[in-house]
Write a protein that holds these residues in place. Structure first.
Motif, PDB file in Angstrom:
ATOM      1  N   THR A 179       0.901  -0.958  -0.011  1.00  0.00           N
ATOM      2  CA  THR A 179       0.031  -0.031   0.037  1.00  0.00           C
ATOM      3  C   THR A 179       0.758   1.346   0.099  1.00  0.00           C
ATOM      4  O   THR A 179       1.615   1.328   0.867  1.00  0.00           O
TER       5      THR A 179
ATOM      6  N   ILE B  70       2.605   3.673   3.107  1.00  0.00           N
ATOM      7  CA  ILE B  70       2.868   3.005   4.139  1.00  0.00           C
ATOM      8  C   ILE B  70       4.507   2.387   4.061  1.00  0.00           C
ATOM      9  O   ILE B  70       4.735   1.654   3.430  1.00  0.00           O
TER      10      ILE B  70
ATOM     11  N   ASP C 115       6.272   3.954   2.452  1.00  0.00           N
ATOM     12  CA  ASP C 115       6.627   4.155   1.019  1.00  0.00           C
ATOM     13  C   ASP C 115       6.047   5.647   0.560  1.00  0.00           C
ATOM     14  O   ASP C 115       5.108   6.048   1.150  1.00  0.00           O
TER      15      ASP C 115
ATOM     16  N   ALA D 228       1.936  -5.568   4.167  1.00  0.00           N
ATOM     17  CA  ALA D 228       2.650  -6.631   5.070  1.00  0.00           C
ATOM     18  C   ALA D 228       2.284  -6.622   6.656  1.00  0.00           C
ATOM     19  O   ALA D 228       2.127  -7.465   7.143  1.00  0.00           O
TER      20      ALA D 228
ATOM     21  N   TYR E  15       9.168  -2.572  10.535  1.00  0.00           N
ATOM     22  CA  TYR E  15       9.410  -3.523   9.327  1.00  0.00           C
ATOM     23  C   TYR E  15      10.955  -3.401   9.425  1.00  0.00           C
ATOM     24  O   TYR E  15      11.495  -2.549  10.106  1.00  0.00           O
TER      25      TYR E  15
ATOM     26  N   LEU F  99       6.102 -13.020   3.303  1.00  0.00           N
ATOM     27  CA  LEU F  99       4.680 -13.280   3.293  1.00  0.00           C
ATOM     28  C   LEU F  99       4.401 -13.221   1.678  1.00  0.00           C
ATOM     29  O   LEU F  99       4.727 -12.471   0.836  1.00  0.00           O
TER      30      LEU F  99
ATOM     31  N   MET G 225      11.007  -8.740   5.864  1.00  0.00           N
ATOM     32  CA  MET G 225      10.716  -9.299   7.099  1.00  0.00           C
ATOM     33  C   MET G 225       9.746  -8.219   7.993  1.00  0.00           C
ATOM     34  O   MET G 225       9.886  -7.168   7.992  1.00  0.00           O
TER      35      MET G 225
END
Ligand code: SAM
Length: 272
Positions: free
Chosen positions: A85, A88, A90, A114, A159, A187, A213
């Motif tokens: 998304t 987030i 980003d 994630a 993250y 994931l 991760m």
């Protein structure tokens, strides 16, 4: 006036794109992408051909003006990032803020993220959580951040890049101590894996670990903050932290903090 669509794309498995996202990507005039080459692969897979423009951290400010101009001309724009998304961890915040200022409609197109997928399979409390994103790079700022959140009675989510994973876990061990940790790795991909255990177990599993991760940390115990430590003996107090695997210096520091006294007083008490 055009509309801005914030479109989530897969975080690994290309099947994780919604029908609505595909329709929006097909119908907009322009796609703003964090990495145009990366998004082109997705568009090719979906057999969509559209003008692409880069929108990443380093050109965000410049690009915002151009995109606003296009939106004002009546063009519909989709914003995507490399995975998951937009906004987030980003790029996305800037253009959204500017659209609000300019009264341009913003429409979310939900999909993979994630944090959410890591949380729902973690086995940790999903009712309340704190998302930190990436911890700061500077060691002192990292520690301060961890100190700030360690007593939160909410699941904590970070993250992390694989090459910094071990350092972060060691910082967690030092500041947060023994608590349940979950690593959600790769994931939606072939090597998807959830590693659950206390910090020492997790540390024993991460040498040479690869892939993307998410780190999740169990919330602090309900009564950690409100407990009146002055009602227990210093020896009992010491034992609580000793059992969490902390060293003597850290234990004294914490006892002093819990009892709201100077740590020298605690040292003196122990010497007596
Ligand atoms: N915008 C993305 C989202 O919605 O989740 C996050 C982008 S952020 C730059 C990248 C970080 O997200 C990675 O370092 C990792 O911590 C996490 N991440 C992204 N994809 C992942 C995956 N497939 N498995 C585990 N973690 C992932």
């Amino acid at each position: 006036m055009g509309k801005l669509y914030i479109v989530a794309t897969p975080i690994g498995n290309l099947e994780d794109i919604t029908l609505r996202a595909i329709n929006v990507l097909r119908s907009v005039d322009l796609i703003a992408a964090e990495d145009t080459r990366h998004t082109l692969k997705l568009l090719n897979h979906l057999e969509i051909s559209k003008p692409l423009i880069s929108y990443h951290r380093h050109n965000e400010e410049l690009r915002v003006d151009l995109l606003i101009e296009k939106l004002k001309e009546g063009q519909n724009v989709a914003l995507v990032c490399d995975a998951g998304t937009p906004g987030i961890c980003d790029p996305g915040e800037e253009i959204v803020r500017k659209c609000i200022e300019e009264e341009i409609e913003i429409i979310p197109i939900p999909g993979a993220c994630a944090i959410i997928n890591a949380l729902v399979c973690s086995g940790l409390d999903t009712k309340e959580f704190i998302f930190i994103g990436f911890l700061p790079l500077n060691k002192k700022s990292r520690k301060n951040k961890l100190e700030e959140i360690k007593n939160a009675k909410k699941t904590i989510i970070f993250y992390e890049a694989p090459h910094k994973l071990k350092i972060t876990l060691l910082d967690l061990k030092e500041v947060i101590g023994k608590r349940k940790i979950v690593l959600a790795r790769e994931l939606t991909k072939i090597h998807e894996e959830f590693i659950r255990g206390d910090i020492d177990y997790i540390l024993s599993k991460v040498d040479n670990i690869k892939g993307e991760m998410v780190i999740l940390v169990e919330k602090a115990e309900e009564d950690n903050n409100d407990f009146d430590y002055n009602n227990i003996s210093l020896e009992e107090h010491y034992k609580i932290y000793e059992e969490q695997g902390l060293d003597k210096k850290e234990i004294i520091k914490r006892i002093a903090k819990d009892r709201k006294v100077n740590k020298n007083e605690i040292y003196k008490e122990f010497l007596n």
